[in-house]
Design an enzyme around this catalytic site. Structure first.
Site, PDB file in Angstrom:
ATOM      1  N   ASP A   1      -5.692  40.008  15.203  1.00 20.53           N
ATOM      2  CA  ASP A   1      -6.770  39.262  14.744  1.00 20.53           C
ATOM      3  C   ASP A   1      -6.100  38.521  13.417  1.00 20.53           C
ATOM      4  O   ASP A   1      -5.701  38.766  12.509  1.00 20.53           O
ATOM      5  CB  ASP A   1      -7.771  40.017  13.619  1.00 20.53           C
ATOM      6  CG  ASP A   1      -8.902  39.196  13.123  1.00 20.53           C
ATOM      7  OD1 ASP A   1      -8.795  38.129  13.181  1.00 20.53           O
ATOM      8  OD2 ASP A   1      -9.574  39.975  12.281  1.00 20.53           O
TER       9      ASP A   1
ATOM     10  N   GLU B   1      -9.694  31.640   6.741  1.00 18.89           N
ATOM     11  CA  GLU B   1     -11.084  32.331   7.463  1.00 18.89           C
ATOM     12  C   GLU B   1     -11.255  33.669   6.987  1.00 18.89           C
ATOM     13  O   GLU B   1     -12.605  33.977   6.778  1.00 18.89           O
ATOM     14  CB  GLU B   1     -11.003  32.646   8.885  1.00 18.89           C
ATOM     15  CG  GLU B   1     -12.246  32.665   9.658  1.00 18.89           C
ATOM     16  CD  GLU B   1     -12.448  34.236  10.039  1.00 18.89           C
ATOM     17  OE1 GLU B   1     -13.624  34.378  10.700  1.00 18.89           O
ATOM     18  OE2 GLU B   1     -11.572  35.188   9.637  1.00 18.89           O
TER      19      GLU B   1
ATOM     20  N   HIS C   1      -8.164  30.672  13.544  1.00 19.18           N
ATOM     21  CA  HIS C   1      -7.680  30.840  12.146  1.00 19.18           C
ATOM     22  C   HIS C   1      -6.333  31.404  12.142  1.00 19.18           C
ATOM     23  O   HIS C   1      -5.969  32.408  12.950  1.00 19.18           O
ATOM     24  CB  HIS C   1      -8.658  31.622  11.254  1.00 19.18           C
ATOM     25  CG  HIS C   1      -8.999  32.907  11.432  1.00 19.18           C
ATOM     26  ND1 HIS C   1      -7.995  34.144  10.987  1.00 19.18           N
ATOM     27  CD2 HIS C   1      -9.780  33.916  12.050  1.00 19.18           C
ATOM     28  CE1 HIS C   1      -8.337  35.159  11.333  1.00 19.18           C
ATOM     29  NE2 HIS C   1      -9.405  35.087  11.924  1.00 19.18           N
TER      30      HIS C   1
HETATM   31 ZN   LIG Z   1     -10.544  37.062  12.567  1.00 16.86          ZN
END
Ligand SMILES: [Zn+2]
Length: 354
Positions: free
Chosen positions: A178, A208, A69
């Site tokens: 992330d 996501e 993502h």
């Molecule tokens: Zn993630």
């Protein structure tokens, strides 16, 4: 020690620093397209904004989908008060205690820096001092009055964290590790991959962080036989943590997911990944995450009959905070594992364990 080159760290920095709140992935999508144009056989963008890069395999009997993502946790402007302070809703799961006094970027007609304001400690009641802060305690101070703020910002504009990638020891530290680290890993793997075993659909997914939304529609379209999710996972190898709470540890290699809160990985895929890692002397650790989920959930279940799915996770400290951190060695090993898996999927053993 296997690590990243200076050129690779520069690309990772650009990928992490580029904004892309869920539903507002335009800037990061441009960077992704610029990179995959160099290596993919062709690519497409679907109606939700997922980027699907295709690489032809030795055989077209099976389809492999990889999901990384490209959105990051962020916020959206909901209200501007009479004094020019900006109110917001979160897009994704924030830990509110990490927001105090942080700089953010409000993406209006132009990008403007704001600061996360909250009640100063001097005027808190003794009870308030001991309580944790809530997301609703914060507002964004733009340093301008309402008239000036409204020239640039309107309701619905996205907001992201502001930070630059720095190197610390063998680690990289930035907002959005992330999941930009996985975006980077997928770009790098595509670059190295000349002839995968089967046709590869490398998908840079949207939304996501608000519930695996982009991966679901991409999977419906691609209908993969095999699926591999790429995402960060918790490394709670920190003071106060007991050994059984670590999930993963930084520097101990790439993580092969066994399960998380949304997916039990296919045991055959887990076995395959472990064998590939061992055969190629790739350092790995098992990952079991009690809560949370990744695109793997969408890839596994959004096609008729399901996909044989697993995930490669990148151990990350301070996840969903403003200073996420990963180890360059683990990042390199994640590229190595994905690359070797895609090369040797024709040797996949379909038999379930006896
Ligand atoms: Zn993630």
């Amino acid at each position: 020690m296997r690590t990243l080159s200076k050129k690779q760290v520069d690309l990772l920095s650009e990928i992490c620093e580029t904004p892309g709140a869920p539903g507002f992935e335009d800037s990061i999508r441009k960077v992704v397209i610029r990179e995959i144009k160099k290596t993919a056989d062709h690519f497409s963008i679907d109606n939700m904004g997922n980027v699907i890069a295709f690489k032809k395999g030795k055989s077209s009997d099976k389809k492999v989908m990889i999901g990384a993502h490209m959105d990051e946790i962020g916020f959206i402007v909901t209200f501007i008060d009479d004094n020019g302070f900006v109110y917001f809703n979160p897009l994704g799961g924030f830990d509110p205690k990490t927001l105090t006094a942080q700089r953010v970027i409000v993406h209006g007609k132009k990008d403007l820096i704001g600061v996360m304001g909250s009640k100063p400690i001097h005027v808190m009641t003794p009870e308030e001092r001991t309580k944790g802060v809530k997301l609703t305690d914060f507002y964004i101070d733009m340093g301008m009055d309402k008239k000036e703020v409204e020239k640039h910002i309107s309701i619905g504009n996205p907001i992201t964290r502001q930070s630059k990638l720095i190197e610390m020891g063998n680690c990289v530290n930035c907002k959005s590790i992330d999941n930009r680290v996985s975006v980077f890993i997928l770009i790098e793997t595509l670059q190295q991959l000349k002839k995968p075993a089967f046709d590869v659909y490398a998908v840079f997914t949207v939304q996501e962080e608000v519930g695996v939304r982009g991966a679901q529609v991409a999977t419906l379209q691609i209908q993969p036989d095999f699926g591999i999710g790429l995402d960060t996972t918790i490394a709670y190898d920190l003071p106060g943590a007991q050994a059984h709470e670590n999930i993963t540890k930084l520097g101990e290699g790439t993580a092969i997911k066994i399960m998380d809160g949304m997916t039990i990985c296919d045991s055959r895929m887990v076995r395959f990944m472990k064998e590939v890692a061992d055969k190629n002397k790739i350092k790995w650790q098992p990952e079991i995450l009690p809560a949370g989920g990744t695109d793997t959930a969408g890839i596994q279940r959004m096609t008729a009959g399901g996909a044989i799915a697993g995930a490669i996770s990148i151990p990350t400290r301070h996840l969903h905070q403003v200073i996420e951190m990963a180890d360059k060695h683990d990042i390199k090993e994640s590229i190595n594992l994905l690359y070797e898996c895609l090369l040797s999927l024709d040797k996949f053993n379909w038999d379930f364990e006896q």
